[in-house]
Motif scaffolding. Structure first.
Motif, PDB file in Angstrom:
ATOM      1  N   THR A   1      44.340  25.212  36.864  1.00  0.00           N
ATOM      2  CA  THR A   1      44.352  23.929  36.156  1.00  0.00           C
ATOM      3  C   THR A   1      44.753  24.034  34.689  1.00  0.00           C
ATOM      4  O   THR A   1      45.336  23.113  34.147  1.00  0.00           O
ATOM      5  CB  THR A   1      42.962  23.264  36.218  1.00  0.00           C
ATOM      6  N   THR A   2      44.431  25.151  34.033  1.00  0.00           N
ATOM      7  CA  THR A   2      44.625  25.218  32.582  1.00  0.00           C
ATOM      8  C   THR A   2      46.036  25.676  32.216  1.00  0.00           C
ATOM      9  O   THR A   2      46.685  26.385  32.983  1.00  0.00           O
ATOM     10  CB  THR A   2      43.614  26.185  31.939  1.00  0.00           C
ATOM     11  N   PRO A   3      46.489  25.303  31.027  1.00  0.00           N
ATOM     12  CA  PRO A   3      47.791  25.782  30.568  1.00  0.00           C
ATOM     13  C   PRO A   3      47.862  27.316  30.519  1.00  0.00           C
ATOM     14  O   PRO A   3      48.899  27.904  30.847  1.00  0.00           O
ATOM     15  CB  PRO A   3      47.923  25.181  29.155  1.00  0.00           C
ATOM     16  N   ALA A   4      46.764  27.972  30.148  1.00  0.00           N
ATOM     17  CA  ALA A   4      46.751  29.450  30.091  1.00  0.00           C
ATOM     18  C   ALA A   4      46.937  30.045  31.485  1.00  0.00           C
ATOM     19  O   ALA A   4      47.637  31.047  31.646  1.00  0.00           O
ATOM     20  CB  ALA A   4      45.441  29.945  29.481  1.00  0.00           C
ATOM     21  N   GLN A   5      46.328  29.433  32.493  1.00  0.00           N
ATOM     22  CA  GLN A   5      46.497  29.919  33.858  1.00  0.00           C
ATOM     23  C   GLN A   5      47.936  29.722  34.324  1.00  0.00           C
ATOM     24  O   GLN A   5      48.536  30.621  34.921  1.00  0.00           O
ATOM     25  CB  GLN A   5      45.525  29.203  34.810  1.00  0.00           C
ATOM     26  N   HIS A   6      48.486  28.552  34.042  1.00  0.00           N
ATOM     27  CA  HIS A   6      49.873  28.288  34.429  1.00  0.00           C
ATOM     28  C   HIS A   6      50.822  29.275  33.751  1.00  0.00           C
ATOM     29  O   HIS A   6      51.728  29.815  34.387  1.00  0.00           O
ATOM     30  CB  HIS A   6      50.268  26.850  34.092  1.00  0.00           C
ATOM     31  N   ALA A   7      50.603  29.524  32.470  1.00  0.00           N
ATOM     32  CA  ALA A   7      51.459  30.467  31.743  1.00  0.00           C
ATOM     33  C   ALA A   7      51.314  31.878  32.310  1.00  0.00           C
ATOM     34  O   ALA A   7      52.303  32.595  32.473  1.00  0.00           O
ATOM     35  CB  ALA A   7      51.117  30.451  30.255  1.00  0.00           C
ATOM     36  N   ALA A   8      50.087  32.281  32.620  1.00  0.00           N
ATOM     37  CA  ALA A   8      49.847  33.631  33.139  1.00  0.00           C
ATOM     38  C   ALA A   8      50.535  33.847  34.475  1.00  0.00           C
ATOM     39  O   ALA A   8      51.027  34.952  34.756  1.00  0.00           O
ATOM     40  CB  ALA A   8      48.342  33.873  33.282  1.00  0.00           C
ATOM     41  N   LEU A   9      50.604  32.832  35.295  1.00  0.00           N
ATOM     42  CA  LEU A   9      51.201  32.972  36.626  1.00  0.00           C
ATOM     43  C   LEU A   9      52.722  32.944  36.611  1.00  0.00           C
ATOM     44  O   LEU A   9      53.346  33.205  37.634  1.00  0.00           O
ATOM     45  CB  LEU A   9      50.673  31.857  37.544  1.00  0.00           C
ATOM     46  N   GLY A  10      53.313  32.662  35.461  1.00  0.00           N
ATOM     47  CA  GLY A  10      54.762  32.540  35.375  1.00  0.00           C
ATOM     48  C   GLY A  10      55.510  33.844  35.160  1.00  0.00           C
ATOM     49  O   GLY A  10      56.713  33.824  34.927  1.00  0.00           O
ATOM     50  N   HIS A  11      54.837  34.986  35.257  1.00  0.00           N
ATOM     51  CA  HIS A  11      55.504  36.272  35.030  1.00  0.00           C
ATOM     52  C   HIS A  11      55.426  37.123  36.299  1.00  0.00           C
ATOM     53  O   HIS A  11      54.344  37.302  36.852  1.00  0.00           O
ATOM     54  CB  HIS A  11      54.841  37.003  33.867  1.00  0.00           C
ATOM     55  N   PRO A  12      56.556  37.680  36.755  1.00  0.00           N
ATOM     56  CA  PRO A  12      56.558  38.460  38.003  1.00  0.00           C
ATOM     57  C   PRO A  12      55.610  39.663  37.991  1.00  0.00           C
ATOM     58  O   PRO A  12      54.978  39.954  39.006  1.00  0.00           O
ATOM     59  CB  PRO A  12      58.002  38.924  38.149  1.00  0.00           C
ATOM     60  N   LEU A  13      55.478  40.361  36.865  1.00  0.00           N
ATOM     61  CA  LEU A  13      54.584  41.519  36.839  1.00  0.00           C
ATOM     62  C   LEU A  13      53.130  41.076  36.987  1.00  0.00           C
ATOM     63  O   LEU A  13      52.334  41.743  37.649  1.00  0.00           O
ATOM     64  CB  LEU A  13      54.765  42.355  35.569  1.00  0.00           C
ATOM     65  N   ARG A  14      52.781  39.939  36.440  1.00  0.00           N
ATOM     66  CA  ARG A  14      51.411  39.445  36.600  1.00  0.00           C
ATOM     67  C   ARG A  14      51.150  39.071  38.056  1.00  0.00           C
ATOM     68  O   ARG A  14      50.065  39.304  38.582  1.00  0.00           O
ATOM     69  CB  ARG A  14      51.158  38.255  35.674  1.00  0.00           C
ATOM     70  N   GLN A  15      52.156  38.536  38.708  1.00  0.00           N
ATOM     71  CA  GLN A  15      52.023  38.249  40.141  1.00  0.00           C
ATOM     72  C   GLN A  15      51.827  39.555  40.917  1.00  0.00           C
ATOM     73  O   GLN A  15      50.987  39.637  41.811  1.00  0.00           O
ATOM     74  CB  GLN A  15      53.262  37.507  40.664  1.00  0.00           C
ATOM     75  N   ARG A  16      52.589  40.588  40.566  1.00  0.00           N
ATOM     76  CA  ARG A  16      52.451  41.883  41.246  1.00  0.00           C
ATOM     77  C   ARG A  16      51.074  42.490  40.983  1.00  0.00           C
ATOM     78  O   ARG A  16      50.482  43.099  41.877  1.00  0.00           O
ATOM     79  CB  ARG A  16      53.563  42.833  40.792  1.00  0.00           C
ATOM     80  N   LEU A  17      50.569  42.330  39.764  1.00  0.00           N
ATOM     81  CA  LEU A  17      49.223  42.821  39.451  1.00  0.00           C
ATOM     82  C   LEU A  17      48.175  42.091  40.297  1.00  0.00           C
ATOM     83  O   LEU A  17      47.265  42.716  40.845  1.00  0.00           O
ATOM     84  CB  LEU A  17      48.911  42.656  37.964  1.00  0.00           C
ATOM     85  N   LEU A  18      48.308  40.776  40.416  1.00  0.00           N
ATOM     86  CA  LEU A  18      47.363  40.018  41.234  1.00  0.00           C
ATOM     87  C   LEU A  18      47.439  40.447  42.697  1.00  0.00           C
ATOM     88  O   LEU A  18      46.415  40.565  43.368  1.00  0.00           O
ATOM     89  CB  LEU A  18      47.622  38.515  41.093  1.00  0.00           C
TER      90      LEU A  18
END
Length: 169
Positions: free
Chosen positions: A8-25
């Protein structure tokens, strides 16, 4: 770990917008891990992993799980806050980042990969039932022992944008 978290938050949306962060998750979906292990697993530098984990932590998507003493130092383990992230307002950058992360994993797969895209005409009710069925199917898969290889499963049900009709037909 919670079962589901709504983004829901802008910080969450921003965090999910990077491929490496997706790979980390995705990697943390297998259980808690350290920066060193994640860096080795994903073949990226520790500094990059640390930076992106910090962004995920600040967004509330990853937490510090536990600390362990090792050879005169302390190892910090990180874990996801939830099994599944749900976005009420999916962003194109998130979808692109997820697909990029999956494409990276598929390209590195040591075995043959199954990738199928099919477009079918469905009513809203049929699409909803299909989504529920596929979600339950994936959720019910019984995992093998930890010494077995990890396999990725991507499920997407989406409605295509209306295609322009040929006025001559």
């Amino acid at each position: 770990m919670d079962d589901e978290q709504v983004v829901t938050t802008p910080a969450q949306h921003a965090a999910l917008g990077h491929p490496l962060r997706q790979r980390l998750l995705l990697a943390l979906g297998q259980g808690p891990s350290t920066i060193s292990r994640l860096a080795g697993q994903l073949q990226v530098g520790k500094g990059s992993v640390a930076h992106h984990l910090r962004v995920l932590r600040e967004a509330g998507l990853v937490v510090a799980a536990e600390r362990r003493q090792v050879r005169g130092g302390t190892e910090q383990y990180y874990q996801r806050t939830t099994r599944r992230l749900v976005s009420a307002d999916p962003q194109p950058s998130h979808t692109a980042a997820v697909l990029n992360a999956v494409a990276t994993d598929i390209a590195a797969s040591p075995v043959e990969t199954t990738l199928q895209l099919r477009q079918v005409r469905l009513s809203a009710k049929q699409a909803h039932r299909l989504t529920e069925l596929l979600t339950r199917l994936v959720d019910k898969v019984e995992e093998a022992d930890t010494d077995e290889p990890v396999h990725g499963v991507l499920v997407a049900v989406y409605q295509k944008a209306d295609e322009p009709r040929d006025p001559s037909s």
